[in-house]
Write an enzyme that holds these catalytic residues in place. Structure first.
Site, PDB file in Angstrom:
ATOM      1  N   ASP A  90       0.854  -1.184   0.000  1.00  0.00           N
ATOM      2  CA  ASP A  90       0.000   0.000   0.000  1.00  0.00           C
ATOM      3  C   ASP A  90       0.892   1.237   0.000  1.00  0.00           C
ATOM      4  O   ASP A  90       1.667   1.461   0.933  1.00  0.00           O
ATOM      5  CB  ASP A  90      -0.899  -0.015   1.249  1.00  0.00           C
ATOM      6  CG  ASP A  90      -2.026   1.000   1.178  1.00  0.00           C
ATOM      7  OD1 ASP A  90      -2.145   1.674   0.140  1.00  0.00           O
ATOM      8  OD2 ASP A  90      -2.771   1.115   2.162  1.00  0.00           O
ATOM      9  N   ASP A 125      -2.779   2.446  -6.120  1.00  0.00           N
ATOM     10  CA  ASP A 125      -1.781   2.541  -5.057  1.00  0.00           C
ATOM     11  C   ASP A 125      -1.718   1.338  -4.120  1.00  0.00           C
ATOM     12  O   ASP A 125      -1.022   1.388  -3.101  1.00  0.00           O
ATOM     13  CB  ASP A 125      -2.005   3.812  -4.234  1.00  0.00           C
ATOM     14  CG  ASP A 125      -3.373   3.857  -3.580  1.00  0.00           C
ATOM     15  OD1 ASP A 125      -4.234   3.029  -3.927  1.00  0.00           O
ATOM     16  OD2 ASP A 125      -3.578   4.719  -2.707  1.00  0.00           O
ATOM     17  N   GLU A 126      -2.426   0.261  -4.433  1.00  0.00           N
ATOM     18  CA  GLU A 126      -2.315  -0.917  -3.569  1.00  0.00           C
ATOM     19  C   GLU A 126      -2.607  -2.191  -4.364  1.00  0.00           C
ATOM     20  O   GLU A 126      -3.324  -2.185  -5.359  1.00  0.00           O
ATOM     21  CB  GLU A 126      -3.236  -0.819  -2.355  1.00  0.00           C
ATOM     22  CG  GLU A 126      -4.705  -0.740  -2.675  1.00  0.00           C
ATOM     23  CD  GLU A 126      -5.576  -0.776  -1.412  1.00  0.00           C
ATOM     24  OE1 GLU A 126      -5.258  -1.532  -0.474  1.00  0.00           O
ATOM     25  OE2 GLU A 126      -6.581  -0.043  -1.397  1.00  0.00           O
TER      26      GLU A 126
END
EC number: 2.7.7.7
Length: 362
Positions: free
Chosen positions: A16, A110-111
Site C-alpha cells: 500500500d 496505489d495498492e
C-alpha cells in the site's frame, strides 16, 4: 513466513503506497514538501481525493468535503489531480511487483495483493521480498510504500496498516488466530463504522467476541456477511490472489449511523460517493455510460435505479447530476434510508461479459 512454512501455507503480501497521490505531488513540487496537501478541488462542492500525512494530522481525509477540510486545516494547499502521472507511476510499481510474481491483484493505483508463495527469485521468506519491493519502489519512484505479510489476504491487508507510513508488519500462521481475537472489530478491513456500531450494540467489541458467536447467529444478524465474519474471526480467508481481475462496475457506498429521511441530507451524501467513484474510474482510465443508485432502507429492503447515457460520462458533475436525479424518485419516503450507493458501469473498454464488482467502502 520462513523456510519452515508448510508447502500448503500461502505467502501473501499487501503493498500500500503511503498517501500516494499527495506524495507524488510533493515529490514533483519541492515547495509542497512538509506541508499539508490535499489532492482535489477546492471549490465549494469539491471533495478531497487524497491527503498528505501533514494534512491528515489535522483530520483531513479522502472523501471529506473541501470546505470542511479547509476549516480543519486553514493552511491546506489544494492541488488538482494528475491521473496520467499517477497511472504512470503505478505502472512503474506494477513492473517491480512483476519482478517477483505474476500473481498480482491490483485494488487501485496505489495498492495490490501479491502471492509470493512460489516467486520468481526463489526467495523463501516473504518479509524479505516485501522489504526488497519497498526498497526498489523507493529507488525507482522516490516514494514510500508500506506492506503487510501473512498467509491470507485479510491479515495481509490488516498488517499493512500496522506500521504505516514506510513500514511493514507480518502476521504468521501461528499468531494469526490470536491476533484476530485481540483485534477490535472496528479495525477489521471491511467492517465500516455502522457495522462496528451494530456489533458494539450486540456486545461484540473484539475478534474474540465475534468468534464466540455461532454461524447461525451471525447469519441471523448480518445476513450473507455472517459467514464471512465467522471465518475471519478464526483467521480464515481462502480467497485467492486474482491477477488482473476485470471490473464490470466500480461503486462506492456508505452506511449511515442514523437513518436518513430528509432529502437534503440524502443529496449531501451523494456528493462524496460520486467523487470517490469518479476518482477510481479516472485512476483506472475507465469511462462508463450507466449510473446506478442503490438505496437500502432501515428494514433492509434494497432498491436500485439506473440510467444509461448514449455516450460515456465525461465529467464528475455529470455523474453526480445523474445520481442526484435518480435519488429524487425515492422521496418523499416514510422509511428511513440506512445506506446509499453510487455505481458506474457499461465501460466502453469492457470486453468481458462476466466480472466482479468493486465495492469501495467509505
Amino acid at each position: 513466513m520462513g523456510e519452515d512454512a508448510a508447502p500448503s501455507i500461502r505467502k501473501i503480501i499487501h503493498v500500500d503506497m503511503d498517501a500516494f497521490y499527495a506524495s507524488v505531488e510533493q515529490r514533483d513540487n519541492p515547495e509542497l514538501r512538509g506541508k499539508p496537501v490535499a489532492v482535489g478541488g477546492s471549490a465549494a462542492r469539491g471533495v478531497v481525493a487524497a491527503a498528505s500525512y501533514e494534512a491528515r494530522a489535522f483530520g483531513v481525509r479522502s472523501a471529506l468535503p473541501s470546505v470542511t477540510a479547509k476549516r480543519r486545516c486553514p493552511e491546506l494547499i489544494f492541488v488538482s489531480p494528475r491521473f496520467d502521472v499517477y497511472r504512470a507511476v503505478s505502472s512503474q510499481i506494477r513492473d517491480i511487483f512483476a519482478e517477483h510474481t505474476d500473481l498480482i491483484e491490483p485494488l487501485s493505483l496505489d495498492e495490490a495483493y501479491l502471492d509470493v508463495t512460489h516467486n520468481k527469485q526463489g526467495i523463501p521468506v516473504a518479509t524479505e521480498i516485501a522489504a526488497m519491493i519497498r526498497a526498489r519502489i523507493k529507488d525507482v519512484t522516490g516514494l514510500n510504500a508500506s506492506a503487510g505479510i501473512s498467509y491470507c489476504k485479510f491479515l495481509a491487508k490488516t498488517a499493512s496498516d500496522l506500521n504505516k507510513p514506510n513500514g511493514q508488519a507480518v502476521i504468521t500462521p501461528k499468531n494469526g488466530p490470536a491476533f484476530v481475537e485481540a483485534l477490535a472489530v472496528k479495525k477489521f478491513h471491511g467492517v465500516g463504522p455502522a457495522t462496528a456500531a451494530k456489533m458494539e450494540r450486540l456486545g461484540i467489541l473484539t475478534g474474540a467476541d465475534l468468534k464466540a458467536k455461532s454461524l447461525s447467529w451471525l447469519q441471523e444478524h448480518f445476513g450473507k456477511s455472517g459467514a464471512w465474519y465467522y471465518a475471519i474471526s478464526r483467521g480464515i480467508d481462502n480467497r485467492p490472489v486474482q491477477p488482473d481481475r476485470p471490473r464490470k462496475s466500480i461503486g462506492a457506498e456508505d452506511t449511515f449511523m442514523v437513518d436518513i429521511v430528509d432529502p437534503t441530507a440524502a443529496r449531501d451524501e451523494i456528493t462524496p460517493l460520486a467523487a470517490k467513484v469518479w476518482r477510481h474510474c479516472e485512476g483506472k482510465g475507465l469511462h462508463g455510460r450507466t449510473v446506478t443508485l442503490k438505496v437500502k432502507y432501515a428494514d433492509f429492503q434494497v432498491i436500485t435505479r439506473s440510467k444509461t447515457t448514449t455516450t460515456p460520462i465525461g465529467r464528475l458533475d455529470d455523474l453526480e447530476a445523474i445520481a442526484q436525479a435518480l435519488l429524487e424518485a425515492f422521496f418523499p419516503t416514510t422509511k428511513g434510508i440506512r445506506l446509499l450507493g453510487v455505481t458506474l458501469s457499461s465501460f466502453i473498454d469492457d470486453q468481458v461479459s462476466e466480472a466482479s464488482q468493486l465495492e469501495l467502502q467509505i
